[in-house]
Design an enzyme around this catalytic site. Sequence first.
Site, PDB file in Angstrom:
ATOM      1  N   ARG A  27       0.822  -1.218   0.000  1.00  0.00           N
ATOM      2  CA  ARG A  27       0.000   0.000   0.000  1.00  0.00           C
ATOM      3  C   ARG A  27       0.853   1.265   0.000  1.00  0.00           C
ATOM      4  NH1 ARG A  27      -5.484   0.476   0.102  1.00  0.00           N
ATOM      5  NH2 ARG A  27      -5.203   2.419   1.189  1.00  0.00           N
ATOM      6  N   ASN A  97      -4.593   7.850   6.393  1.00  0.00           N
ATOM      7  CA  ASN A  97      -4.518   7.488   4.980  1.00  0.00           C
ATOM      8  C   ASN A  97      -5.566   8.324   4.263  1.00  0.00           C
ATOM      9  OD1 ASN A  97      -4.325   6.214   2.520  1.00  0.00           O
ATOM     10  ND2 ASN A  97      -5.499   4.410   3.151  1.00  0.00           N
ATOM     11  N   LYS A 486       2.954  -3.051 -18.767  1.00  0.00           N
ATOM     12  CA  LYS A 486       3.674  -3.943 -17.843  1.00  0.00           C
ATOM     13  C   LYS A 486       5.175  -3.708 -17.956  1.00  0.00           C
ATOM     14  CE  LYS A 486       1.377  -5.215 -15.439  1.00  0.00           C
ATOM     15  NZ  LYS A 486      -0.039  -4.958 -15.535  1.00  0.00           N
TER      16      LYS A 486
HETATM   17  C1  AGP Z   1      -1.430  -2.159 -12.994  1.00  0.00           C
HETATM   18  O1  AGP Z   1      -0.310  -2.951 -13.194  1.00  0.00           O
HETATM   19  C2  AGP Z   1      -1.175  -0.892 -12.321  1.00  0.00           C
HETATM   20  N1  AGP Z   1      -0.623  -1.121 -11.039  1.00  0.00           N
HETATM   21  C3  AGP Z   1      -2.307   0.141 -12.359  1.00  0.00           C
HETATM   22  O2  AGP Z   1      -2.397   0.578 -13.679  1.00  0.00           O
HETATM   23  C4  AGP Z   1      -3.708  -0.288 -11.873  1.00  0.00           C
HETATM   24  O3  AGP Z   1      -4.284  -1.192 -12.763  1.00  0.00           O
HETATM   25  C5  AGP Z   1      -4.593   0.964 -11.735  1.00  0.00           C
HETATM   26  O4  AGP Z   1      -4.033   1.820 -10.777  1.00  0.00           O
HETATM   27  C6  AGP Z   1      -6.030   0.649 -11.392  1.00  0.00           C
HETATM   28  O5  AGP Z   1      -6.145  -0.025 -10.186  1.00  0.00           O
HETATM   29  P1  AGP Z   1      -7.481  -0.753  -9.765  1.00  0.00           P
HETATM   30  O6  AGP Z   1      -7.746  -1.838 -10.730  1.00  0.00           O
HETATM   31  O7  AGP Z   1      -7.223  -1.229  -8.379  1.00  0.00           O
HETATM   32  O8  AGP Z   1      -8.566   0.282  -9.810  1.00  0.00           O
END
Ligand code: AGP
Length: 609
Positions: A27, A97, A486
């Site tokens: 997180r 947070n 990726k």
């Molecule tokens: C994916 O590899 C990324 N970490 C990022 O693009 C992610 O998919 C995006 O922040 C959305 O997150 P969520 O699916 O938890 O809403």
Amino acid sequence: MCGIIGYAGPREAQEVLLDGLKRLEYRGYDSAGVAIVGSGLKVFKDKGEISKLSSTMPRLSGHLGVGHTRWATCGKPSQPNAHPFLDCTGKMAVVHNGIIENHLELKAALVARGHEFKSETDTEIFAHLIADALADGNRDLREAVRASLAQVHGTYAIAVVSEKRPDEIVAAKNASPLVVGYGKGENFLASDVPAILEHTREVVYLEEGELAVLTAGAVSLYGRNGEQISRKPRRIEWSTVAAEKEGHKHFMHKEIFEQPRAVADTIRGRASLEQGDVTLDGMELTEEYVRSLQRVVIVACGTSSHAGLSGRQMIESVARIPTQVELGSEFRNRDPLVDERTLCLAVTQSGETADTLAAMKEAAARGARGMAICNVQGSTAARLAEATLLTHAGPEIGVASTKAFTTQLVVLLLLALRLGQARGTLDPAVRAEIVQALRELPALLERVASTEQKIHQWAQKWHEATDFLYLGRGPLYPIALEGALKLKELSYIHAEGYPAGEMKHGPIALIDRHLPIVAVMPRDAHREKVLSNLQEAAARDGRILALVEEGDTGLDHIAEDVLHLPKVNPWLAPILYVVPLQLLSYHIAVIRGCDVDQPRNLAKSVTVE
Ligand code: AGP
């Protein structure tokens, strides 16, 4: 974007908090700290990862405390900006947070009243506001927290401990997740369930505006207006081991290899082989409503938006409903055309992405009904939506999304089939074929994962390239985008995903003998066109790495590297073809020495807009 943990009970709080923080590192991980109440209140915090905190921290004895792991939003990563924050007397500490929008204004008023601030963060105002609210001696800690929260605008999950109330933690939430865990003679608090699963499976998710007071022996819950409420804890069925690496070097690697299981779990009980029907638990929208739908608007960010792009093609083709995909961060910047006959479909792994949640709220305010495709039961998106279709991927710890993405694609296809079933737009025989193919998909994914050795060789060969181009057409275009994302996020190599047919309108100028071009070309309706696009690239010395169907030799004369994948129903090709791209990014990143599970500057769940 941070992680919170709290403990009240007979054990040494330091151990429980540090262990919980370790599990919450996904997180946020730029700084961390704990506040422990024993003989007085002691705070220890530092910049850097939890392991650094653990190794440098002195023993702090006490049986109650809170901890925090941070991903900087307001104020750079530094020791003074790390949580917890103390009030001016050093007798009360706060972790938070979220983001407080009016903190500058509040800070100016507090400074004028003689408060001294030690950090650049918005969070520190809580310590001072609460101290102010306690000053006249008329309030207890809970009431002081409530009075302070009434002054802030923004999002928060906070936890407060005070030397004057050594047996309690006061916690509150608004738009940032917070969960209370019930133990025997001990109680827990966390921003995310995996932090406390080892200790308890009985939890209550706090709702917006709610407050909780935890002691070792009891948990008291309070509603938005300060009234005491009661809620039965729910049992979490995830296994503890599911949140750990299980012998893989990285969470991401484990999660790539979990995809056959995750996909099988996601399909289980939803697609009947006998009738070819799809039933979706969580789809609480009436048949009549589904038939009356005029439009679907998919809102999502990052990888989830790529799943959304695939979903658009599925829903339009299978259910014949006009569908658009909107980035959560952009949706509200226009004046979107959304009304009561629009279904707003949020795709979000975490269910906590602030941009996606804001888009959901905007669509709801304009009359749209909301549905979420989400991996986290009880998340904010799941609670905001009228209906939630869960992806049963299990906890995804690697910051780069893998199994959450493929299970999103599965649910989107199931949803398209379900909508098509209700609207009578899909030949039942075709539906039955897709259902059959879905049931065979986990076994095909196993076969694709077993190509890892070859992908590793590709990574050894290509890891020094400075740019990559990913090309695909139709249903594989979102996979080209996802492959490029990726690679960027894991290995910090510049990469672009493009529709293969669009290459000649610009990116073709980039092509030379140094540019690797990763092509995804299953044997589908678009194969011939992709083939000619790649011939154009090869004629300009582009170096092609291709994913093609077993037996397809069409690229052998121009591609430098070819990987053959099993024949699959065209609707499922995106799910199969993304796996080698995940593995390629993973191995390139490992070879380049990158931190695969926690890439620089990224957080798993982006809870700020
Ligand atoms: C994916 O590899 C990324 N970490 C990022 O693009 C992610 O998919 C995006 O922040 C959305 O997150 P969520 O699916 O938890 O809403």
